[in-house]
Design a protein around this motif. Structure first.
Motif, PDB file in Angstrom:
ATOM      1  N   ASN A 263     -59.482 -31.280  32.527  1.00 28.43           N
ATOM      2  CA  ASN A 263     -59.408 -31.404  31.073  1.00 28.43           C
ATOM      3  C   ASN A 263     -59.214 -30.050  30.417  1.00 28.43           C
ATOM      4  O   ASN A 263     -59.789 -29.043  30.852  1.00 28.43           O
TER       5      ASN A 263
ATOM      6  N   GLU B 218     -57.939 -37.530  26.071  1.00 31.99           N
ATOM      7  CA  GLU B 218     -59.284 -38.080  26.256  1.00 31.99           C
ATOM      8  C   GLU B 218     -60.109 -37.928  24.985  1.00 31.99           C
ATOM      9  O   GLU B 218     -60.076 -36.886  24.325  1.00 31.99           O
TER      10      GLU B 218
ATOM     11  N   ARG C  46     -64.083 -38.074  23.966  1.00 30.78           N
ATOM     12  CA  ARG C  46     -65.458 -38.088  24.476  1.00 30.78           C
ATOM     13  C   ARG C  46     -66.403 -37.786  23.314  1.00 30.78           C
ATOM     14  O   ARG C  46     -66.727 -36.631  23.030  1.00 30.78           O
TER      15      ARG C  46
ATOM     16  N   PHE D 299     -66.563 -41.674  27.771  1.00 35.42           N
ATOM     17  CA  PHE D 299     -65.236 -41.175  27.396  1.00 35.42           C
ATOM     18  C   PHE D 299     -64.207 -42.287  27.539  1.00 35.42           C
ATOM     19  O   PHE D 299     -64.389 -43.254  28.282  1.00 35.42           O
TER      20      PHE D 299
ATOM     21  N   ASP E  82     -59.970 -42.538  28.194  1.00 33.42           N
ATOM     22  CA  ASP E  82     -58.726 -41.861  28.543  1.00 33.42           C
ATOM     23  C   ASP E  82     -57.546 -42.756  28.218  1.00 33.42           C
ATOM     24  O   ASP E  82     -57.503 -43.924  28.633  1.00 33.42           O
TER      25      ASP E  82
END
Length: 307
Positions: free
Chosen positions: A125, A176, A178, A184, A186
């Motif tokens: 990420n 993503e 979160r 989270f 995606d």
């Protein structure tokens, strides 16, 4: 086709609503939760990991004059879960492995597999904001051993699955969200998924000889996603009680209305330091496997060692 679309869309929207509700309804991070506190020891640089190993044993026996009826049986299951996360500045790396295997033996029958799963996900990420990031990941899903379909009246069996038969390898790049450390979502347009069936003769025993979507005579089928969505939740919802689940939705460019859905959920309650109770469930809707929703559930008590 319209009924099919309504059915799959209803499943997807219902599951997504259930998954996202716990996350959006809580704005504060519970630092008493070991998962959160471990990740938040420092503001920007964090290394966190968890490894769980366990064994579940279930046994039942009846005397020859037991009037209630019953079959002597014994079942053994093993599992290994390993999760590692590391964050340095705006860059983070997450590796998640889950392995399960179990067999059951009823008196008068051969040993039969009752659980079998290999799951591995590795993801990078790059943080954009405190809640949004870009990601790239590779995911693998398969099983350790052969799976069989048994006759109702005997131990006659036919092979319906095996290691790498099927297996699913997915590569995705996307964004993503979160909102909290334990949840989270995606979103990956254009993800690629390879369905692998190394046994070219397996199609004979698969439902409607679909061979899990792989063309007969081939070993690999590659699909590009119009959209892939993954929602992941892992939190101690009470003292010594952990809930984790992962929901996957995959819609391909070639067949966008045939939406694949998969939900894996597990509730673990610790009785003491080494003994725990597990309740697991899997729900799958994938027309390449079956035209009906598949459901599997297991309840067990056993040994758990975490570090």
């Amino acid at each position: 086709m319209s009924q099919k679309l309504q059915r799959t869309s209803f499943i997807a929207l219902t599951l997504l609503a259930l998954l996202t509700f716990p996350a959006v309804s809580q704005n504060k991070v519970d630092l008493s939760n070991s998962i959160n506190s471990g990740r938040l020891k420092t503001a920007n640089d964090t290394a966190w990991h968890k490894v769980e190993f366990g064994a579940n044993l279930n046994q039942g026996s009846f005397s020859s004059n037991w009037t209630g009826g019953g079959v002597n049986s014994i079942a053994l299951g093993l599992f290994l879960n390993a999760l590692n996360e590391k964050k340095v500045g705006k860059n983070s790396w997450r590796n998640d492995f889950q392995g399960q295997y179990g067999v059951v033996r009823n008196k008068g029958q051969q040993s039969r597999k009752n659980v079998d799963r290999i799951f591995f996900d590795t993801k990078y990420n790059r943080e954009l904001t405190s809640k949004w990031s870009l990601f790239a990941n590779v995911n693998f899903l398969s099983q350790f051993g052969n799976g069989y379909e048994y006759s109702d009246t005997s131990d006659v069996k036919k092979k319906v699955s095996g290691i790498l038969a099927p297996a699913y390898l997915t590569e995705a790049i996307g964004i993503e969200y979160r909102p909290v450390p334990y949840f989270f979502v995606d979103l990956a347009p254009g993800a690629l998924r390879q369905t692998i069936v190394v046994d070219k003769e397996l199609y004979v025993n698969t439902p409607d000889q679909k061979n899990y979507g792989v063309p007969i005579g081939k070993r690999v089928r590659t699909e590009a996603a119009l959209i892939q969505l993954v929602a992941n939740f892992d939190k101690d919802i009470a003292k010594d009680v952990n809930l984790k689940f992962r929901y996957l939705m995959f819609s391909s460019f070639k067949h966008p209305l045939n939406i694949d859905n998969r939900l894996d959920a597990q509730l673990t309650a610790k009785i003491n330091k080494y003994v725990n109770v597990n309740l697991g469930a899997i729900m799958v809707y994938d027309e390449d496997q079956s035209n009906k929703i598949q459901f599997a559930q297991a309840l067990s008590i056993g040994f758990l060692f975490a570090f």
